[in-house]
Design a protein around this motif. Structure first.
Motif, PDB file in Angstrom:
ATOM      1  N   ALA A   1      40.166  71.557  56.197  1.00 47.75           N
ATOM      2  CA  ALA A   1      40.862  72.826  56.405  1.00 47.75           C
ATOM      3  C   ALA A   1      41.175  73.513  55.077  1.00 47.75           C
ATOM      4  O   ALA A   1      42.311  73.875  54.795  1.00 47.75           O
ATOM      5  CB  ALA A   1      42.133  72.566  57.208  1.00 47.75           C
ATOM      6  N   MET A   2      40.140  73.710  54.251  1.00 46.82           N
ATOM      7  CA  MET A   2      40.369  74.300  52.924  1.00 46.82           C
ATOM      8  C   MET A   2      40.948  75.706  53.019  1.00 46.82           C
ATOM      9  O   MET A   2      41.681  76.146  52.155  1.00 46.82           O
ATOM     10  CB  MET A   2      39.051  74.392  52.143  1.00 46.82           C
ATOM     11  CG  MET A   2      38.521  73.067  51.661  1.00 46.82           C
ATOM     12  SD  MET A   2      37.581  72.216  52.951  1.00 46.82           S
ATOM     13  CE  MET A   2      36.141  73.219  53.145  1.00 46.82           C
ATOM     14  N   PHE A   3      40.583  76.438  54.048  1.00 42.56           N
ATOM     15  CA  PHE A   3      41.049  77.820  54.178  1.00 42.56           C
ATOM     16  C   PHE A   3      42.260  77.917  55.103  1.00 42.56           C
ATOM     17  O   PHE A   3      43.092  78.802  54.951  1.00 42.56           O
ATOM     18  CB  PHE A   3      39.909  78.705  54.695  1.00 42.56           C
ATOM     19  CG  PHE A   3      38.703  78.670  53.807  1.00 42.56           C
ATOM     20  CD1 PHE A   3      38.670  79.408  52.634  1.00 42.56           C
ATOM     21  CD2 PHE A   3      37.612  77.864  54.115  1.00 42.56           C
ATOM     22  CE1 PHE A   3      37.566  79.362  51.787  1.00 42.56           C
ATOM     23  CE2 PHE A   3      36.512  77.812  53.277  1.00 42.56           C
ATOM     24  CZ  PHE A   3      36.487  78.556  52.114  1.00 42.56           C
ATOM     25  N   ALA A   4      42.336  76.998  56.051  1.00 44.04           N
ATOM     26  CA  ALA A   4      43.428  77.061  57.034  1.00 44.04           C
ATOM     27  C   ALA A   4      44.789  76.925  56.383  1.00 44.04           C
ATOM     28  O   ALA A   4      45.760  77.571  56.794  1.00 44.04           O
ATOM     29  CB  ALA A   4      43.239  75.975  58.077  1.00 44.04           C
ATOM     30  N   SER A   5      44.887  76.084  55.350  1.00 41.11           N
ATOM     31  CA  SER A   5      46.203  75.838  54.769  1.00 41.11           C
ATOM     32  C   SER A   5      46.813  77.140  54.236  1.00 41.11           C
ATOM     33  O   SER A   5      48.000  77.401  54.422  1.00 41.11           O
ATOM     34  CB  SER A   5      46.114  74.775  53.682  1.00 41.11           C
ATOM     35  OG  SER A   5      45.097  75.115  52.772  1.00 41.11           O
ATOM     36  N   ALA A   6      45.993  78.006  53.619  1.00 41.26           N
ATOM     37  CA  ALA A   6      46.521  79.268  53.076  1.00 41.26           C
ATOM     38  C   ALA A   6      47.054  80.152  54.196  1.00 41.26           C
ATOM     39  O   ALA A   6      48.051  80.855  54.025  1.00 41.26           O
ATOM     40  CB  ALA A   6      45.431  79.993  52.300  1.00 41.26           C
ATOM     41  N   ALA A   7      46.404  80.097  55.349  1.00 42.32           N
ATOM     42  CA  ALA A   7      46.835  80.948  56.466  1.00 42.32           C
ATOM     43  C   ALA A   7      48.186  80.512  57.016  1.00 42.32           C
ATOM     44  O   ALA A   7      48.830  81.248  57.758  1.00 42.32           O
ATOM     45  CB  ALA A   7      45.782  80.942  57.567  1.00 42.32           C
ATOM     46  N   PHE A   8      48.610  79.295  56.656  1.00 41.12           N
ATOM     47  CA  PHE A   8      49.933  78.803  57.079  1.00 41.12           C
ATOM     48  C   PHE A   8      50.882  78.691  55.883  1.00 41.12           C
ATOM     49  O   PHE A   8      51.960  78.140  56.009  1.00 41.12           O
ATOM     50  CB  PHE A   8      49.801  77.432  57.753  1.00 41.12           C
ATOM     51  CG  PHE A   8      49.330  77.495  59.184  1.00 41.12           C
ATOM     52  CD1 PHE A   8      50.224  77.399  60.240  1.00 41.12           C
ATOM     53  CD2 PHE A   8      47.986  77.658  59.478  1.00 41.12           C
ATOM     54  CE1 PHE A   8      49.800  77.464  61.555  1.00 41.12           C
ATOM     55  CE2 PHE A   8      47.541  77.717  60.795  1.00 41.12           C
ATOM     56  CZ  PHE A   8      48.454  77.623  61.832  1.00 41.12           C
ATOM     57  N   ASN A   9      50.410  79.169  54.720  1.00 41.83           N
ATOM     58  CA  ASN A   9      51.217  79.068  53.507  1.00 41.83           C
ATOM     59  C   ASN A   9      51.581  77.619  53.188  1.00 41.83           C
ATOM     60  O   ASN A   9      52.728  77.314  52.861  1.00 41.83           O
ATOM     61  CB  ASN A   9      52.491  79.889  53.693  1.00 41.83           C
ATOM     62  CG  ASN A   9      52.765  80.713  52.469  1.00 41.83           C
ATOM     63  OD1 ASN A   9      52.091  80.514  51.450  1.00 41.83           O
ATOM     64  ND2 ASN A   9      53.746  81.600  52.557  1.00 41.83           N
TER      65      ASN A   9
ATOM     66  N   THR B   1      50.111  73.547  51.656  1.00 41.42           N
ATOM     67  CA  THR B   1      49.048  72.826  50.956  1.00 41.42           C
ATOM     68  C   THR B   1      48.122  72.254  52.026  1.00 41.42           C
ATOM     69  O   THR B   1      48.484  72.182  53.214  1.00 41.42           O
ATOM     70  CB  THR B   1      49.611  71.654  50.128  1.00 41.42           C
ATOM     71  OG1 THR B   1      50.188  70.714  51.076  1.00 41.42           O
ATOM     72  CG2 THR B   1      50.681  72.110  49.158  1.00 41.42           C
ATOM     73  N   MET B   2      46.954  71.821  51.594  1.00 45.76           N
ATOM     74  CA  MET B   2      46.007  71.292  52.573  1.00 45.76           C
ATOM     75  C   MET B   2      46.573  70.040  53.256  1.00 45.76           C
ATOM     76  O   MET B   2      46.413  69.840  54.463  1.00 45.76           O
ATOM     77  CB  MET B   2      44.678  70.972  51.900  1.00 45.76           C
ATOM     78  CG  MET B   2      43.550  70.956  52.884  1.00 45.76           C
ATOM     79  SD  MET B   2      42.006  70.822  52.021  1.00 45.76           S
ATOM     80  CE  MET B   2      41.197  69.645  53.064  1.00 45.76           C
ATOM     81  N   GLY B   3      47.297  69.231  52.476  1.00 45.56           N
ATOM     82  CA  GLY B   3      47.896  68.024  53.056  1.00 45.56           C
ATOM     83  C   GLY B   3      48.952  68.375  54.100  1.00 45.56           C
ATOM     84  O   GLY B   3      48.975  67.797  55.194  1.00 45.56           O
ATOM     85  N   GLN B   4      49.796  69.339  53.741  1.00 48.51           N
ATOM     86  CA  GLN B   4      50.848  69.749  54.706  1.00 48.51           C
ATOM     87  C   GLN B   4      50.199  70.277  55.981  1.00 48.51           C
ATOM     88  O   GLN B   4      50.626  69.971  57.091  1.00 48.51           O
ATOM     89  CB  GLN B   4      51.726  70.853  54.101  1.00 48.51           C
ATOM     90  CG  GLN B   4      52.673  70.392  53.026  1.00 48.51           C
ATOM     91  CD  GLN B   4      53.267  71.575  52.250  1.00 48.51           C
ATOM     92  OE1 GLN B   4      52.689  72.661  52.177  1.00 48.51           O
ATOM     93  NE2 GLN B   4      54.430  71.349  51.651  1.00 48.51           N
ATOM     94  N   TYR B   5      49.158  71.080  55.784  1.00 50.29           N
ATOM     95  CA  TYR B   5      48.491  71.645  56.965  1.00 50.29           C
ATOM     96  C   TYR B   5      47.940  70.533  57.852  1.00 50.29           C
ATOM     97  O   TYR B   5      48.143  70.514  59.064  1.00 50.29           O
ATOM     98  CB  TYR B   5      47.355  72.606  56.556  1.00 50.29           C
ATOM     99  CG  TYR B   5      46.578  73.062  57.770  1.00 50.29           C
ATOM    100  CD1 TYR B   5      47.039  74.123  58.547  1.00 50.29           C
ATOM    101  CD2 TYR B   5      45.430  72.382  58.191  1.00 50.29           C
ATOM    102  CE1 TYR B   5      46.365  74.509  59.709  1.00 50.29           C
ATOM    103  CE2 TYR B   5      44.753  72.764  59.341  1.00 50.29           C
ATOM    104  CZ  TYR B   5      45.232  73.825  60.093  1.00 50.29           C
ATOM    105  OH  TYR B   5      44.569  74.187  61.251  1.00 50.29           O
ATOM    106  N   THR B   6      47.256  69.604  57.230  1.00 54.11           N
ATOM    107  CA  THR B   6      46.589  68.561  58.014  1.00 54.11           C
ATOM    108  C   THR B   6      47.610  67.706  58.771  1.00 54.11           C
ATOM    109  O   THR B   6      47.375  67.295  59.903  1.00 54.11           O
ATOM    110  CB  THR B   6      45.689  67.695  57.101  1.00 54.11           C
ATOM    111  OG1 THR B   6      44.870  68.585  56.337  1.00 54.11           O
ATOM    112  CG2 THR B   6      44.800  66.764  57.887  1.00 54.11           C
ATOM    113  N   LEU B   7      48.766  67.499  58.146  1.00 57.14           N
ATOM    114  CA  LEU B   7      49.799  66.700  58.819  1.00 57.14           C
ATOM    115  C   LEU B   7      50.485  67.455  59.963  1.00 57.14           C
ATOM    116  O   LEU B   7      50.976  66.842  60.897  1.00 57.14           O
ATOM    117  CB  LEU B   7      50.869  66.260  57.803  1.00 57.14           C
ATOM    118  CG  LEU B   7      50.447  65.139  56.861  1.00 57.14           C
ATOM    119  CD1 LEU B   7      51.503  64.937  55.775  1.00 57.14           C
ATOM    120  CD2 LEU B   7      50.246  63.829  57.642  1.00 57.14           C
ATOM    121  N   SER B   8      50.514  68.774  59.868  1.00 52.31           N
ATOM    122  CA  SER B   8      51.316  69.521  60.852  1.00 52.31           C
ATOM    123  C   SER B   8      50.489  70.313  61.868  1.00 52.31           C
ATOM    124  O   SER B   8      51.044  70.822  62.846  1.00 52.31           O
ATOM    125  CB  SER B   8      52.271  70.475  60.130  1.00 52.31           C
ATOM    126  OG  SER B   8      51.519  71.383  59.356  1.00 52.31           O
TER     127      SER B   8
END
Ligand code: 3PY
Length: 259
Positions: free
Chosen positions: A124-132, A134-141
């Motif tokens: 999710a290299m791009f998805a994390s920015a759309a949720f403001n 980091t990539m790790g935070q995005y993947t966990l949540s």
């Protein structure tokens, strides 16, 4: 998005969105700050390519609005593209059975204790920015933060709606009234005046609310959207870009033509 849905559930106003059928970063950037809770990018019926979808998701999320993408079918690769682009919600058309709903949840969730059956790939290299995030935070949540919505828009889906509504991981059932009417033999008619379609709509709404899920309904104007909200739906759009452009241009042009 989540906040607007909770607000709607408390009866404090609908979760409101705009609907895009046209492609374009510039269009998305123009619409996103207008004050709605979300903008839906319609890759099912709109003229919107995979690349356009990526650009529009970025434009919308960077304006503090939630991008939601309706995909063209229910192929797992389509869901993966949209989620990796950073959609805050995904809408899958034509879900007709519990098994299809379960397969959609499986494709949209990363494997985890709660979602052991999830098969979403990590990238999710791009998805994390759309949720403001980091990539790790995005993947966990992401399993908790991305809204999964299926469309109920056929007689078969209506017959199976209780089972679909109770599938764990499905957050919202969204009625596509034109397809629902079409599948019941009323294609091209004004579905709001067809009792069979309106009875089915009320039953779908009840099954959705009984299952504790969010309910959505397509609308082509604020007035229709408001009626659906008063009926109990949480999530409504108030038209679509192409409808608005055509309506405004026709009205203005006819003023001159009538001189
Ligand atoms: C329908 O009305 O069938 C929809 O899916 C809305 O686009």
């Amino acid at each position: 998005l989540q906040e607007s849905l909770e607000r709607a559930k408390r009866g404090e106003g609908p979760s409101v969105g705009q609907w895009l059928e046209f492609p374009g970063y510039t269009l998305a950037r123009t619409i996103a700050p207008l004050g709605q809770d979300w903008v839906l990018i319609d890759c099912e019926h709109g003229n919107i390519s995979d690349n356009d979808m990526y650009l529009q998701v970025g434009a919308i999320s960077s304006s503090g609005c939630s991008p939601i993408v309706r995909i063209a079918g229910s192929e797992p690769w389509m869901m993966k593209r949209v989620l990796d682009a950073g959609a805050h919600g995904i809408m899958v058309p034509m879900c007709e059975t519990k098994e299809q709903a379960e397969a959609i949840v499986k494709a949209c969730k990363y494997p985890s204790n709660r979602w052991a059956q999830g098969v979403r790939g990590v990238g999710a290299m791009f998805a994390s920015a759309a949720f403001n995030q980091t990539m790790g935070q995005y993947t966990l949540s992401a399993n908790d933060n991305v809204m999964i919505c299926v469309q109920i828009e056929s007689r078969k889906a209506f017959e199976n709606v209780e089972e679909i509504a109770n599938v764990d991981g499905i957050d919202m059932l969204f009625i596509g009234p034109n397809d629902l009417a079409s599948s019941m033999g009323y294609a091209g008619l004004d579905h709001s005046k067809v009792p069979e379609v309106q009875d089915a709509t009320a039953q779908i709404l009840k099954a959705t609310l009984d299952a504790g899920k969010y309910a959505g309904h397509f609308a082509l104007s604020a007035d229709v959207a408001a009626q659906r909200y008063d009926q109990g739906f949480h999530f409504v759009n108030c038209g679509a870009d192409i409808v608005a452009i055509q309506a405004w241009m026709c009205t203005e042009m006819s003023k001159l033509q009538s001189l």
